[in-house]
Scaffold this active site. Structure first.
Site, PDB file in Angstrom:
ATOM      1  N   GLU A  93      72.067 107.138  44.080  1.00 17.73           N
ATOM      2  CA  GLU A  93      73.021 108.045  43.885  1.00 17.73           C
ATOM      3  C   GLU A  93      74.226 107.390  42.993  1.00 17.73           C
ATOM      4  O   GLU A  93      74.573 106.238  43.218  1.00 17.73           O
ATOM      5  CB  GLU A  93      73.664 108.237  45.414  1.00 17.73           C
ATOM      6  CG  GLU A  93      75.003 109.043  45.199  1.00 17.73           C
ATOM      7  CD  GLU A  93      75.576 109.241  46.736  1.00 17.73           C
ATOM      8  OE1 GLU A  93      76.549 110.077  46.840  1.00 17.73           O
ATOM      9  OE2 GLU A  93      75.272 108.511  47.665  1.00 17.73           O
ATOM     10  N   ARG A 142      64.717  96.432  53.765  1.00 20.78           N
ATOM     11  CA  ARG A 142      65.851  96.209  52.726  1.00 20.78           C
ATOM     12  C   ARG A 142      66.117  95.044  52.647  1.00 20.78           C
ATOM     13  O   ARG A 142      66.016  94.028  53.440  1.00 20.78           O
ATOM     14  CB  ARG A 142      66.889  97.416  52.989  1.00 20.78           C
ATOM     15  CG  ARG A 142      67.795  96.818  54.351  1.00 20.78           C
ATOM     16  CD  ARG A 142      68.977  97.847  54.472  1.00 20.78           C
ATOM     17  NE  ARG A 142      69.913  97.925  53.184  1.00 20.78           N
ATOM     18  CZ  ARG A 142      70.735  98.845  53.141  1.00 20.78           C
ATOM     19  NH1 ARG A 142      71.079  99.700  54.282  1.00 20.78           N
ATOM     20  NH2 ARG A 142      71.635  98.847  52.342  1.00 20.78           N
ATOM     21  N   LYS A 193      78.073  99.713  49.330  1.00 21.77           N
ATOM     22  CA  LYS A 193      78.978 100.432  48.186  1.00 21.77           C
ATOM     23  C   LYS A 193      80.308 100.473  48.432  1.00 21.77           C
ATOM     24  O   LYS A 193      80.995 100.342  47.662  1.00 21.77           O
ATOM     25  CB  LYS A 193      78.198 101.611  47.717  1.00 21.77           C
ATOM     26  CG  LYS A 193      77.032 101.461  46.663  1.00 21.77           C
ATOM     27  CD  LYS A 193      76.246 102.823  46.110  1.00 21.77           C
ATOM     28  CE  LYS A 193      75.163 102.658  45.385  1.00 21.77           C
ATOM     29  NZ  LYS A 193      74.625 103.658  44.806  1.00 21.77           N
TER      30      LYS A 193
END
Length: 556
Positions: A35, A261, A271
């Site tokens: 994104e 992850r 983020k």
């Protein structure tokens, strides 16, 4: 000589091997779908290596697709930065860049299809009411009072949503699945919300935007993705991914696979929190060398090869885990030790006057950039009767603990140069040694003294007349806490005080004109990189990449 054992296949590789062997797929198509709402970080580096690496390994292709369904947080700056990061890491995408927004027309058409099939409805519940009706893990959800609207009414309301006739938050489009499902993501999720924001790709064409869960799988299907690989936080969303694929007339049947992850201690990779560091001026932008972003690591002097080797060393498994930052640093240091050219930098200069040389003496000594790597070339190092050494390399009195043993009456070799012997020193009014007086031992360039009195150590040095002043930026870890993101901590309270120290040093002239992003080992000092933004021949600026050996205070 024994052959190196092949790395065992991870679970995704085994799935792909079986799919190819069974004929389920005759070619592999993966995708990397960031994104564009911030810069990529070290966790994304692993995802890039996995997705692009699988495509390379099995002779397939990997798409770069921007998941641009949230115009309020997305910017073209991030789109450009992500492209740069992927290419810098050594990968390239198949064909043109893809955007989820490329498929907005098709996604809207399929939303209308779901309404016509009686599987979607416009819901007027507020955000607070939606949360209440949704229930919890302990309590099943309750159907929305708008769930049984007619197909005709839902089509009309959805069209009004598209035309901008409702305010943001007034309503949204949901799919009918099961409000009693134990999987919260299956409790009639929203697939369209009203957002009256300009989109960086489509402008003001749309004021309704699809959810990630709705857009993701359908974008995969439109692109013919065979293996949609993502991280574990999306595991609970896979049933929803499959529901859309099964209930829409999509052109392909992709499948989602999840792996653990990457988290690293002494680091945050959210983020939202990284953006807070940038917007709060805690760091100097997304590419600050203290940041765990790919652009920050690049500016720090980390190499793409080292980052790839680090990511390849990590398990691709079905569990999350935290990796010690020392493991990343090992690969950085190992790569630079083998490949970084050497240079000279004196951070704490002490003047040495060689009295048995002519005051105007000047000669050039040819020095390799890296011993035993002739392909890296050579440079000319000026030598004169006055040089700088590091203050720590001379002691007023002899001591057995002092390894260099450079003091009055003792000899030392100048790195790549001659042997000199200290004869005396001078002090300032505060009692600090400000000058060493020495003599050159003749015929010692590249060989030991003829009298057999060998030097006890080697020091780095720079000719006083040719030294160039440079700015050094010395970085420490941004966080002093091993787990700044854990528990109920405020990550901002875990920051390392003075994580950036700026100092002035002297470098040899050959280093002043190097290109930005050139990485060097400043011998006996550490690995440094010419700053990609601020370095110039008129004002050399070098960032500390990493120390020569593990130092917990200097790791990023």
């Amino acid at each position: 000589m024994t052959e190196e054992k092949a790395k065992p296949a991870n679970f995704i590789e085994k799935i792909i091997q079986d799919d190819l062997a069974s004929g389920k797929h005759d070619n592999i198509q993966t995708r990397f779908p960031p994104e564009p709402n911030g810069y990529l970080h070290i966790g994304h580096a692993k995802a890039i290596c996995v997705n692009f690496g699988l495509a390379q390994q099995f002779g397939g292709q990997c798409n770069l697709r921007f998941d641009d369904t949230n115009p309020e947080k997305e910017e073209d700056e991030y789109v450009q930065a992500i492209q740069s990061d992927v290419k810098w890491l050594g990968f390239d995408w198949a064909g043109d860049i893809h955007y989820t927004s490329d498929y907005f027309d098709q996604l809207h058409e399929w939303a209308v299809y779901l309404i016509k099939e009686g599987k979607a409805y416009v819901c007027d519940l507020s955000a607070e009411q939606t949360k209440e009706y949704r229930g919890s893990f302990e309590k099943v959800g309750t159907n929305s009072p708008f769930r049984d609207r007619s197909i005709e009414e839902n089509l009309a309301l959805f069209e009004k949503m598209r035309l901008g006739e409702f305010d943001e938050g007034a309503c949204g489009l949901r799919v009918k699945i099961d409000m009693t499902s134990p999987n919260m993501s299956m409790r009639d999720p929203y697939i369209y919300r009203i957002k009256k924001a300009t989109h960086h790709q489509t402008g003001d064409k749309w004021c309704i935007y699809p959810s990630y869960d709705y857009a993701h799988g359908q974008s995969d299907a439109l692109e013919g993705i065979s293996h949609s690989v993502c991280t574990l936080e999306f595991a609970d969303h896979r049933p929803l991914y499959d529901w859309f694929i099964e209930n829409l007339p999509v052109p392909a049947q992709p499948h989602q696979y999840e792996f653990g992850r990457l988290s690293i201690n002494y680091t945050v990779t959210s983020k939202r929190k990284l953006r807070a560091l940038v917007e709060g001026k805690v760091v100097n932008g997304w590419d600050d060398p203290r940041m765990p972003t790919i652009s920050g690591m690049r500016r720090r002097g980390y190499t793409p090869a080292a980052i790839r080797h680090f990511c390849d060393s990590l398990a691709v498994s079905k569990t999350d885990g935290t990796v010690d930052v020392a493991q990343l640093e090992f690969f950085i240091r190992d790569d630079l030790n083998q490949n970084a050219p050497r240079g000279t930098c004196v951070i704490n200069p002490l003047k040495v006057v060689i009295n048995n040389m002519a005051a105007d003496h000047s000669e050039n000594i040819t020095v390799p950039f890296l011993q035993d790597r002739p392909e890296m070339g050579e440079r000319e190092v000026p030598f004169s009767s006055e040089i700088y050494i590091d203050q720590n390399d001379f002691k007023e009195e002899y001591s057995k603990k002092f390894k260099k043993k450079f003091c009055v009456g003792k000899r030392i070799r100048l790195r790549h140069g001659y042997v000199i012997e200290a004869e005396g020193f001078e002090k300032d009014e505060q009692g600090n040694i400000v000058q060493v007086n020495a003599k050159l031992i003749e015929n010692t360039l590249g060989c030991d003294p003829e009298d057999g009195d060998k030097p006890k150590g080697v020091v780095h040095w720079i000719s006083c007349a040719h030294a160039v002043e440079a700015e050094l930026r010395m970085y420490k870890r941004l966080f002093s806490d091993e787990n700044p993101d854990g528990g109920n901590k405020d990550f901002m309270e875990c920051l390392t005080p003075d994580s950036l120290e700026v100092t002035t040093a002297l470098i040899e002239p050959a280093l002043a004109g190097v290109a930005p992003e050139s990485v060097f080992q400043f011998e006996r000092e550490g690995y440094y990189v010419a700053d990609r933004v601020d370095h110039s021949i008129d004002k050399p600026v070098f960032n500390l990449t990493i120390g020569l050996r593990e130092d917990k205070g200097l790791a990023s």
